[in-house]
Scaffold this motif. Structure first.
Motif, PDB file in Angstrom:
ATOM      1  N   GLU A  34       0.740  -1.243  -0.058  1.00 31.00           N
ATOM      2  CA  GLU A  34       0.015  -0.203  -0.011  1.00 31.00           C
ATOM      3  C   GLU A  34       0.767   1.250  -0.051  1.00 31.00           C
ATOM      4  O   GLU A  34       0.457   2.135   0.780  1.00 31.00           O
ATOM      5  CB  GLU A  34      -1.038  -0.185   1.287  1.00 31.00           C
ATOM      6  N   LEU A  35       1.900   1.184  -0.869  1.00 32.86           N
ATOM      7  CA  LEU A  35       2.718   2.320  -0.977  1.00 32.86           C
ATOM      8  C   LEU A  35       2.076   3.465  -1.964  1.00 32.86           C
ATOM      9  O   LEU A  35       1.496   3.194  -2.695  1.00 32.86           O
ATOM     10  CB  LEU A  35       4.287   2.030  -1.506  1.00 32.86           C
ATOM     11  N   THR A  36       2.123   4.721  -1.625  1.00 31.46           N
ATOM     12  CA  THR A  36       1.467   5.703  -2.370  1.00 31.46           C
ATOM     13  C   THR A  36       2.535   6.601  -3.172  1.00 31.46           C
ATOM     14  O   THR A  36       1.897   7.473  -3.711  1.00 31.46           O
ATOM     15  CB  THR A  36       0.562   6.681  -1.461  1.00 31.46           C
ATOM     16  N   PHE A  37       3.839   6.380  -2.956  1.00 26.53           N
ATOM     17  CA  PHE A  37       4.662   7.156  -3.738  1.00 26.53           C
ATOM     18  C   PHE A  37       5.129   6.239  -5.031  1.00 26.53           C
ATOM     19  O   PHE A  37       5.108   5.137  -5.037  1.00 26.53           O
ATOM     20  CB  PHE A  37       5.692   7.684  -2.985  1.00 26.53           C
ATOM     21  N   ALA A  38       5.620   7.179  -5.912  1.00 21.19           N
ATOM     22  CA  ALA A  38       6.202   6.311  -7.106  1.00 21.19           C
ATOM     23  C   ALA A  38       7.165   5.658  -6.859  1.00 21.19           C
ATOM     24  O   ALA A  38       8.444   5.863  -6.303  1.00 21.19           O
ATOM     25  CB  ALA A  38       6.553   7.672  -8.190  1.00 21.19           C
ATOM     26  N   LEU A  39       7.259   4.362  -7.552  1.00 21.85           N
ATOM     27  CA  LEU A  39       8.657   3.433  -7.418  1.00 21.85           C
ATOM     28  C   LEU A  39       9.008   3.197  -9.066  1.00 21.85           C
ATOM     29  O   LEU A  39       8.225   3.097  -9.916  1.00 21.85           O
ATOM     30  CB  LEU A  39       8.125   2.064  -7.150  1.00 21.85           C
ATOM     31  N   LEU A  40      10.190   3.620  -9.046  1.00 18.47           N
ATOM     32  CA  LEU A  40      10.929   3.716 -10.589  1.00 18.47           C
ATOM     33  C   LEU A  40      11.966   2.584 -10.796  1.00 18.47           C
ATOM     34  O   LEU A  40      12.614   2.199  -9.861  1.00 18.47           O
ATOM     35  CB  LEU A  40      11.485   5.434 -10.649  1.00 18.47           C
ATOM     36  N   SER A  41      11.841   2.507 -12.167  1.00 13.91           N
ATOM     37  CA  SER A  41      12.694   1.159 -12.507  1.00 13.91           C
ATOM     38  C   SER A  41      13.970   1.671 -13.090  1.00 13.91           C
ATOM     39  O   SER A  41      13.858   2.272 -14.237  1.00 13.91           O
ATOM     40  CB  SER A  41      11.826   0.365 -13.462  1.00 13.91           C
ATOM     41  N   ASP A  42      15.310   1.391 -12.473  1.00 16.63           N
ATOM     42  CA  ASP A  42      16.459   1.701 -12.800  1.00 16.63           C
ATOM     43  C   ASP A  42      17.063   0.499 -13.431  1.00 16.63           C
ATOM     44  O   ASP A  42      17.937  -0.262 -12.752  1.00 16.63           O
ATOM     45  CB  ASP A  42      17.379   2.428 -11.912  1.00 16.63           C
ATOM     46  N   SER A  43      16.474  -0.023 -14.471  1.00 14.09           N
ATOM     47  CA  SER A  43      16.707  -1.430 -14.746  1.00 14.09           C
ATOM     48  C   SER A  43      18.224  -1.811 -15.093  1.00 14.09           C
ATOM     49  O   SER A  43      18.609  -2.999 -15.103  1.00 14.09           O
ATOM     50  CB  SER A  43      15.935  -1.948 -16.284  1.00 14.09           C
ATOM     51  N   ASP A  44      19.143  -0.878 -15.632  1.00  9.99           N
ATOM     52  CA  ASP A  44      20.291  -0.881 -16.026  1.00  9.99           C
ATOM     53  C   ASP A  44      21.232  -0.566 -14.862  1.00  9.99           C
ATOM     54  O   ASP A  44      22.329  -0.614 -15.121  1.00  9.99           O
ATOM     55  CB  ASP A  44      20.732  -0.530 -17.462  1.00  9.99           C
ATOM     56  N   GLY A  45      20.554  -0.039 -13.889  1.00 11.82           N
ATOM     57  CA  GLY A  45      21.517   0.521 -12.758  1.00 11.82           C
ATOM     58  C   GLY A  45      22.283   1.860 -13.014  1.00 11.82           C
ATOM     59  O   GLY A  45      23.100   2.468 -12.218  1.00 11.82           O
ATOM     60  N   SER A  46      21.928   2.382 -14.229  1.00 16.57           N
ATOM     61  CA  SER A  46      22.751   3.608 -14.649  1.00 16.57           C
ATOM     62  C   SER A  46      22.437   4.830 -13.809  1.00 16.57           C
ATOM     63  O   SER A  46      23.280   5.554 -13.390  1.00 16.57           O
ATOM     64  CB  SER A  46      22.415   4.128 -15.987  1.00 16.57           C
ATOM     65  N   VAL A  47      21.271   4.907 -13.192  1.00 20.56           N
ATOM     66  CA  VAL A  47      20.837   6.207 -12.187  1.00 20.56           C
ATOM     67  C   VAL A  47      21.659   5.840 -10.716  1.00 20.56           C
ATOM     68  O   VAL A  47      22.162   6.797 -10.395  1.00 20.56           O
ATOM     69  CB  VAL A  47      19.351   6.336 -12.107  1.00 20.56           C
ATOM     70  N   ALA A  48      21.546   4.831 -10.262  1.00 27.31           N
ATOM     71  CA  ALA A  48      22.170   4.262  -9.166  1.00 27.31           C
ATOM     72  C   ALA A  48      23.713   4.609  -9.148  1.00 27.31           C
ATOM     73  O   ALA A  48      24.425   5.079  -8.285  1.00 27.31           O
ATOM     74  CB  ALA A  48      21.968   3.142  -8.691  1.00 27.31           C
TER      75      ALA A  48
END
Length: 168
Positions: A92-106
């Protein structure tokens, strides 16, 4: 980890939020969110990992960021948006979960493992507060996945931003 006082790397990532249609995946950008107000960025390892569930649910349970609708919260991991949708619904999370699928943002935030328990390019547990100028005002990261962030320090950083802007 990028230090406080440095520019936050821009990103646009696919993701999901519970306030949207269940079939809808959207793109979210740091620049767009900063137009509304400060941003809390939480990197986490995996959807449904027990420690990550505790981390994200702890963040969700902090009602103080709901009191200021200018604050945007992003949870970011290398899991896919469909996994995020199931995780957000279950917890029941109400904030956006984003997919950094290649790890480039991390990687751009210098908070990633090249390898973690057999998985490549995984985000480390970390938290950042970014002000509306795109500057990191709070930065925290750990190499120990069971360690939780000090959310009172996140709150203090946000309150410090409000003090600065009310003095303008």
């Amino acid at each position: 980890m990028l230090p406080e006082g440095t520019a936050a790397p821009e990103f646009t990532l696919p993701g999901t939020a519970m306030d949207r249609d269940a079939s809808e995946m959207s793109e979210y950008s740091l620049a767009d969110a900063l137009q509304r107000g400060p941003v809390i960025i939480n990197f986490y390892l995996f959807d449904f990992h027990p420690e990550c569930t505790e981390h994200m649910c702890s963040l969700h349970d902090l009602l103080w960021f709901d009191l200021d609708d200018r604050v945007t919260v992003f949870g970011i991991s290398t899991d896919r948006s469909f996994s995020h949708r199931a995780f957000a619904e279950t917890e029941e999370l109400t904030f956006a979960l984003l997919s950094d699928s290649d790890g480039s943002v991390a990687e751009s935030y210098d908070v990633f493992y090249e390898e973690f328990n057999g998985h490549k390019r995984i985000a480390k547990r970390s938290a950042f507060v970014v002000d509306t100028d795109g500057t990191i005002r709070y930065a925290w990261s750990t190499d120990v996945p069971t360690v939780q962030p000090d959310f009172s320090a996140v709150k203090d950083a946000l309150e410090g931003l409000q003090t600065v802007h009310s003095d303008d």
